[in-house]
Write an enzyme that holds these catalytic residues in place. Structure first.
Site, short mmCIF file in Angstrom:
data_model
loop_
_atom_site.label_atom_id
_atom_site.label_comp_id
_atom_site.label_asym_id
_atom_site.label_seq_id
_atom_site.Cartn_x
_atom_site.Cartn_y
_atom_site.Cartn_z
N LEU A 133 0.83 -1.22 0.00
CA LEU A 133 0.00 0.00 0.00
C LEU A 133 0.86 1.26 0.00
O LEU A 133 0.44 2.31 -0.48
CB LEU A 133 -0.91 0.01 1.23
CG LEU A 133 -2.01 -1.02 1.28
CD1 LEU A 133 -2.68 -1.05 2.65
CD2 LEU A 133 -3.05 -0.73 0.20
N SER A 135 4.97 3.03 1.57
CA SER A 135 6.07 2.88 2.51
C SER A 135 6.38 4.22 3.15
O SER A 135 6.17 5.27 2.55
CB SER A 135 7.30 2.29 1.83
OG SER A 135 7.63 3.08 0.72
N GLY A 136 6.85 4.15 4.36
CA GLY A 136 7.18 5.37 5.10
C GLY A 136 8.54 5.22 5.74
O GLY A 136 9.37 4.42 5.29
N PHE A 138 9.40 3.97 8.60
CA PHE A 138 9.69 2.74 9.34
C PHE A 138 9.84 1.52 8.47
O PHE A 138 10.48 0.56 8.82
CB PHE A 138 8.53 2.42 10.29
CG PHE A 138 8.20 3.51 11.24
CD1 PHE A 138 9.18 4.25 11.83
CD2 PHE A 138 6.88 3.76 11.56
CE1 PHE A 138 8.86 5.25 12.72
CE2 PHE A 138 6.55 4.75 12.45
CZ PHE A 138 7.54 5.50 13.03
N GLY A 139 9.14 1.54 7.38
CA GLY A 139 9.14 0.34 6.56
C GLY A 139 7.97 0.38 5.61
O GLY A 139 7.59 1.45 5.12
N VAL A 141 3.97 -0.77 4.22
CA VAL A 141 2.60 -1.09 4.64
C VAL A 141 1.97 -1.93 3.53
O VAL A 141 1.95 -1.52 2.37
CB VAL A 141 1.77 0.18 4.89
CG1 VAL A 141 0.36 -0.17 5.32
CG2 VAL A 141 2.43 1.06 5.94
N LYS A 159 1.86 -3.01 8.86
CA LYS A 159 3.05 -2.15 8.76
C LYS A 159 4.23 -2.90 9.32
O LYS A 159 4.23 -3.31 10.49
CB LYS A 159 2.81 -0.86 9.56
CG LYS A 159 3.87 0.20 9.35
CD LYS A 159 3.65 1.40 10.29
CE LYS A 159 3.15 2.60 9.57
NZ LYS A 159 3.23 3.84 10.37
N ASP A 256 2.29 15.31 13.76
CA ASP A 256 2.44 15.06 12.32
C ASP A 256 1.08 15.07 11.64
O ASP A 256 0.79 14.23 10.78
CB ASP A 256 3.16 13.72 12.11
CG ASP A 256 3.79 13.59 10.73
OD1 ASP A 256 3.78 14.60 9.98
OD2 ASP A 256 4.27 12.50 10.40
P1 ATP Z 1 5.91 8.22 7.82
O1 ATP Z 1 5.51 7.05 8.62
O2 ATP Z 1 7.30 8.18 7.40
O3 ATP Z 1 5.44 9.52 8.40
P2 ATP Z 1 3.85 7.63 5.97
O4 ATP Z 1 2.75 8.13 6.81
O5 ATP Z 1 3.72 7.87 4.51
O6 ATP Z 1 5.21 8.19 6.42
P3 ATP Z 1 3.28 4.94 6.74
O7 ATP Z 1 2.45 5.27 7.92
O8 ATP Z 1 4.29 3.87 6.91
O9 ATP Z 1 4.12 6.09 6.20
O10 ATP Z 1 2.30 4.60 5.55
C1 ATP Z 1 2.75 4.48 4.22
C2 ATP Z 1 1.56 4.55 3.31
O11 ATP Z 1 0.77 3.38 3.46
C3 ATP Z 1 0.65 5.71 3.61
O12 ATP Z 1 0.95 6.80 2.82
C4 ATP Z 1 -0.73 5.17 3.30
O13 ATP Z 1 -1.08 5.51 1.99
C5 ATP Z 1 -0.58 3.68 3.42
N1 ATP Z 1 -1.20 3.21 4.65
C6 ATP Z 1 -0.71 3.29 5.89
N2 ATP Z 1 -1.54 2.76 6.78
C7 ATP Z 1 -2.62 2.36 6.09
C8 ATP Z 1 -3.86 1.75 6.46
N3 ATP Z 1 -4.14 1.44 7.71
N4 ATP Z 1 -4.75 1.49 5.49
C9 ATP Z 1 -4.47 1.80 4.21
N5 ATP Z 1 -3.33 2.37 3.80
C10 ATP Z 1 -2.41 2.65 4.73
#
Ligand code: ATP
Length: 576
Positions: A133, A135-136, A138-139, A141, A159, A256
């Site tokens: 879906l 990545s951020g 941490f790793g 998703v 995640k 954030d």
């Molecule tokens: P960071 O954690 O570095 O602030 P981020 O928010 O983009 O960055 P993640 O929280 O790891 O990183 O999520 C990465 C992506 O995965 C998100 O942009 C979102 O589109 C998707 N995602 C995260 N959690 C969910 C979820 N529960 N359901 C659907 N999509 C998700």
């Protein structure tokens, strides 16, 4: 459920060893639970018990008295490890996490799981990962499917913590575990839910799936995806304010808040997510001061966060204002082109604020400006914001005749129209046609205002023109901005009931023309219940009568959205 082909083996963490567990259980004469604890609950280290709930132990047949003995023994066992253990380094001293680090007991907080049973620790084999879906930090998703003990499957998001060559160390691990720790105790309809944790390698958080992805992705989706209706954006804003008020009440600061961290659980349901930067609010001043250089989202940050590393519910409110701005710009990047080190200067020295997006009504922009008050104490609270939003809610109208004039917003009878701007005196209003999602100006006579549902009905206020310091033309054209009047502190906002206008009756009811069920006594006094055109004359679009208060003396909105010709090289996150 079988492991998905290609999914990682449920390896133990590198330093895992389970002899301690066997010894501990033997001492307690509970050795029969060694295998179930190891294999069903995936517990290989003492700190893993932080994520085991009473119900998990119930599930392997351990009685409550035995659980209490185990909890006591764990406490003793871990007191010796506390100083060197990486999980204790993380959770120790984290006030709201105290609950999370409590060993399993009857009093552990419980989160209902989809089948009504709590299970925070999820065996690796119960989760099947699918499509990526996103990545951020941490790793990654992944979309996933979680099989409950009952056999029922639940769509989830998984995640996984990225593990470097040196194993799960560093700030990523800290933030990941802190996110777990925080989310474990949150339960709110607009806060993303954590279902549980997989103690495999990598560590995995199993979360509620938001099938429609992030709000930012939705806002920036290219055609033919239509833009979101303005009324829906307002609904999202209210949902977020509610969720943030909930977090604040639990003594947490999010740090954030941004559209990238708002997830769409359904077309009309938003959830606040990404709790990696969440911190407890400490001390009498209810602030969190950053301990060292960390990545923070500069363009969303309040001046005190940028200058002193100070975060509070008030700095979250500032971010809420930026999030509102993102929503009404279609996901533009705030302060695009301004280097991070200059953002603080723009905010403080130049007293600049993000400009009013053309789709944002004056009332909503006023609300954003209040969130951007320079002094944290002058900003509204999230609870205030829930009420303020109600007041700033754009009025809804309905088209009563076809509009085909060149340059005008096209509409057909019956089309729902969200009013962005209008005036009693003006013959032209601006709004969004909720059928076509197009925005534009139209003859005021083509639209009649309708009664909003009670939950969304704006509270009508008087005293127009206390508004923004920078009056603009109908399109928010900055070129015509000019300084108007001085700001007011929080709580000093004028709150005058709508007065009779242009011969209309005084109204404290807020009813549009022809409201069904309007009482006779009311009908006599309420201009809104009068037939056109008198009813129209009495209807004052909220943004025209709402006072607008700049956030800081001399606060100056800056240039056209996302196109400030200041400096190249946008940077969302930077090291403070
Ligand atoms: P960071 O954690 O570095 O602030 P981020 O928010 O983009 O960055 P993640 O929280 O790891 O990183 O999520 C990465 C992506 O995965 C998100 O942009 C979102 O589109 C998707 N995602 C995260 N959690 C969910 C979820 N529960 N359901 C659907 N999509 C998700």
């Amino acid at each position: 459920m079988e492991r998905c082909p290609g999914s990682p083996r449920p390896d133990m963490l590198p330093e895992a060893g389970s002899l301690w567990l066997l010894r501990l259980l033997r001492d307690l004469q509970l050795a029969q639970f060694y295998r179930p604890i190891l294999e069903e609950l995936n517990v290989t280290r003492p700190e893993h018990f932080d994520f085991v709930r009473a119900e998990d132990l119930d599930g392997i047949g351990m009685g409550r008295p035995a659980q209490r003995r185990l909890a006591e023994a764990l406490k003793r066992h871990r007191s010796g490890l506390k100083s060197k253990n990486w999980v204790y380094k993380i959770f120790g001293g984290f006030a709201p996490g105290q609950k999370e680090t409590t060993p399993p007991s009857d009093s552990l907080p419980s989160l209902p799981e989809p089948d009504g049973r709590l299970k925070c620790l999820i065996p690796d084999r119960a989760v099947c990962r699918g499509e990526l879906l996103g990545s951020g930090c941490f790793g990654m998703v992944h979309r996933g499917l979680w099989t409950l003990p009952s056999g029922q499957t639940v769509p989830v998001a998984v995640k996984s913590l990225r593990v470097g060559p040196e194993g799960p160390e560093g700030t990523e691990l800290e933030d990941f575990l802190r996110e777990v720790s925080v989310m474990m105790n949150l339960e709110h309809p607009h806060v993303l839910r954590l279902h549980g944790l997989v103690l495999g390698q990598p560590l995995q958080m199993v979360m509620e799936l938001a099938p429609l992805g992030s709000l930012h992705a939705r806002l920036t989706a290219p055609a033919p995806t239509p833009p979101l209706p303005l009324a829906l954006l307002c609904l999202f804003l209210r949902q977020v304010a509610g969720a943030m008020a909930y977090l604040g009440a639990r003594g947490l600061v999010h740090r954030d808040l941004a559209t990238r961290n708002l997830l769409l659980a359904s077309p009309r349901t938003i959830k606040v997510a990404d709790f990696g930067l969440v911190r407890p609010l400490g001390g009498a001043r209810g602030r969190y001061i950053m301990g060292g250089p960390r990545r923070i989202p500069f363009a969303w940050c309040a001046p005190e966060s940028l200058r002193h590393g100070a975060f509070s519910s008030a700095s979250d409110v500032w971010m809420y204002g930026v999030t509102l701005w993102e929503m009404f710009t279609g996901g533009e990047e705030p302060w695009a082109g301004v280097p991070p080190y200059l953002i603080l200067q723009r905010l403080e020295k130049d007293r600049a604020r993000l400009p009013r997006p053309p789709l944002c009504s004056r009332a909503l922009y006023t609300l954003a400006l209040r969130c951007w008050a320079y002094h944290p104490a002058d900003r509204p609270t999230f609870s205030d914001l829930e009420g303020l939003l109600q007041e700033a809610w754009p009025p809804e109208g309905r088209c009563v005749r076809e509009v085909m004039e060149p340059g005008a917003l096209r509409m057909e009878p019956g089309d729902p129209i969200t009013i962005i701007e209008g005036s009693l005196d003006s013959t032209t209003w601006k709004g969004q046609n909720s059928r076509t999602f197009k925005v534009g100006s139209f003859p005021a006579s083509a639209v009649t205002l309708v009664d909003p549902p009670p939950a969304t009905r704006p509270v009508l206020r008087g005293t127009p023109a206390r508004g923004e310091r920078h009056q603009r033309n109908a399109d928010g054209d900055r070129g015509k901005a000019k300084l108007q009047d001085a700001p007011q502190a929080r709580g000093q906002r004028r709150n005058v009931a709508l007065q009779r206008t242009k011969g209309g009756a005084e109204c404290a009811w807020g009813h549009p023309p022809g409201v069904p069920g309007c009482s006779k006594s009311h009908r006599g006094r309420c201009g809104f219940c009068h037939p056109e055109p008198q009813g129209r004359a009495a209807l004052l679009p909220q943004q025209l009568v709402q006072s607008g208060l700049p956030a800081h003396p001399g606060a100056l909105p800056v240039g056209p959205l996302g196109r400030q010709p200041l400096c190249p090289g946008p940077a969302l996150n930077s090291v403070l």
